[in-house]
Scaffold this active site. Sequence first.
Site, PDB file in Angstrom:
ATOM      1  N   GLY A 110       0.852  -1.284   0.092  1.00  0.00           N
ATOM      2  CA  GLY A 110       0.041   0.208  -0.023  1.00  0.00           C
ATOM      3  C   GLY A 110       0.915   1.152  -0.070  1.00  0.00           C
ATOM      4  O   GLY A 110       1.960   1.385   0.157  1.00  0.00           O
ATOM      5  N   GLY A 113       2.145   5.530   4.506  1.00  0.00           N
ATOM      6  CA  GLY A 113       1.349   6.136   5.327  1.00  0.00           C
ATOM      7  C   GLY A 113      -0.088   5.243   5.409  1.00  0.00           C
ATOM      8  O   GLY A 113      -0.909   5.881   6.139  1.00  0.00           O
ATOM      9  N   LYS A 116       0.770   0.085   6.709  1.00  0.00           N
ATOM     10  CA  LYS A 116       1.209  -1.133   6.731  1.00  0.00           C
ATOM     11  C   LYS A 116       2.124  -1.505   7.817  1.00  0.00           C
ATOM     12  O   LYS A 116       1.990  -2.570   8.423  1.00  0.00           O
ATOM     13  CB  LYS A 116       2.390  -1.172   5.346  1.00  0.00           C
ATOM     14  CG  LYS A 116       1.701  -0.788   4.021  1.00  0.00           C
ATOM     15  CD  LYS A 116       2.523  -1.075   2.773  1.00  0.00           C
ATOM     16  CE  LYS A 116       3.902   0.061   3.208  1.00  0.00           C
ATOM     17  NZ  LYS A 116       3.242   1.439   3.131  1.00  0.00           N
ATOM     18  N   SER A 184       5.965  -1.722  -2.358  1.00  0.00           N
ATOM     19  CA  SER A 184       5.839  -2.731  -3.444  1.00  0.00           C
ATOM     20  C   SER A 184       4.735  -2.201  -4.449  1.00  0.00           C
ATOM     21  O   SER A 184       3.827  -2.742  -4.493  1.00  0.00           O
ATOM     22  CB  SER A 184       5.609  -4.124  -3.025  1.00  0.00           C
ATOM     23  OG  SER A 184       4.528  -4.396  -2.299  1.00  0.00           O
TER      24      SER A 184
END
Lengths: 280, 213
Positions: A110, A113, A116, A184
């Site tokens: 994601g 912020g 995660k 990612s």
Amino acid sequence: MISVPYYSLNSFLTSKSTNLGFPNFPSPSPLNFRRNLTSSSTELAPIKANEASRMSSLKINSDESSGLIRHEVSVNGRRSENIVWHKCSVEKSDRQELLKQKGCVVWITGLSGSGKSTLACALTRGLHSRGKLTYVLDGDNVRHGLNSDLMFQPEDRVENIRRIGEVVKLFSDAGVICIASVISPYRKDRDACRAKLPEGDFIEVFMDMPLCVCEARDPKGLYKLARAGKIKGFTGVDDPYEPPLNSEIVIQQEGEVCPPPEVMAEKVISYLDAKGYLEA
Amino acid sequence: MSSAMGSPTNVFWHECAVGKGERQKLVNQQGCLVWITGLSGSGKSTLACSLNRELHSRGKLSYVLDGDNLRHGLNKNLGFSPEDRTENIRRVGEVGKLFADAGLICIASLISPYRKDRDACRALMTDANFIEAMLLSVLMNIPLDVCERRDTKGLYKLARAGKIKGFTGIDDPYEPPLNCEIKIEQKNGVCPTPCDMAAQVVSYLDGNGFLRA
């Protein structure tokens, strides 16, 4: 206070998969070891190296009798030396029996912020309190160590994810529930990591938080820097984030309220439990 | 002034709720990295396997990072030039550190011929996050002629025929450790059995408290 069950030797006694039984170990003697440093041998005198090594190409040859399997491996278009695969008699299933869990990868992806690392921490706490062995690979932390030689241009992002993908695969094989927390951003790279693992062992969790929410949090002040043009190629601002098309789990706001960490963690834990990862 | 995102100052360190101590209590052992070094054919993978089996039979969680196996995955984009060997060792060291931090007894089995690279791994394991060094170096002190006679992968033959260049022990140096915790060697010209070698390492681990939390 969270109570944590201890794994004793006895819990391993009935394992069927090692077939080793218990050899007669001498009872531990009260030896007082210190860290003795032995001096080196003079037998192995260094030999001068030649110039750059020439890579040779060798045919594939199966030699299971010695536990070695030969493979032809190509490196950067040049064939490398014969690199064999060493089989070992302790398998993943043996380790899973020992740990009473199944190794897998929880891949949290994601925007910066989006929560995660927060989820990763809550998840590891939740699983640990259930007596499960987990390990968090945080993208930022890995960039201090294994990936300290990589920056943020596209090819380095690819290599960053590739290496993390290889490491989580090793952890999963070791029987650990490995939690990767890494932006990612590129779908192709995440899918490549998924492909490295057996079916079902790669559990993708998409932190589907709107950019405005992430930016409003800006926990590391990076969005501010990016908007000011002080960082280039920042995901979500001037570099794309490609959301997953088929995540196993999606974490979203309810209305405009973000779920608290424990609730997010419970969602993942329920999934792992239902799929059988919390038992051998 | 704009800069690429690749500034180290933008990469933060995230602390997490479950620490190494708690993980170690869970698995009732202390994480560490057992680094087995030596010539090709000296018995590194054999020891790694027997050690892994021995530890497993004692209910300990261990994992083997074999140099060859890693060259199929994490290190598949590396060759055998000195720079690539250095990078190979560095990456294995970093992964071993992660495994040790996770509470596992990690067994790395690599030729790792250069002293500088092995010492860098040792330094890696002794940083501020670790109370004491957790890298145990095991030297397979088996003579070259014994390794060459075994020639388990047929590589010495190829190297002698000039078909592989820069092969450790033939035309690339092996620099033995000056300080290692464990040395595996012949006794009266006889190599120890895999079980004996494993027992020697397990004895060290046990005596130094790694087999309990």
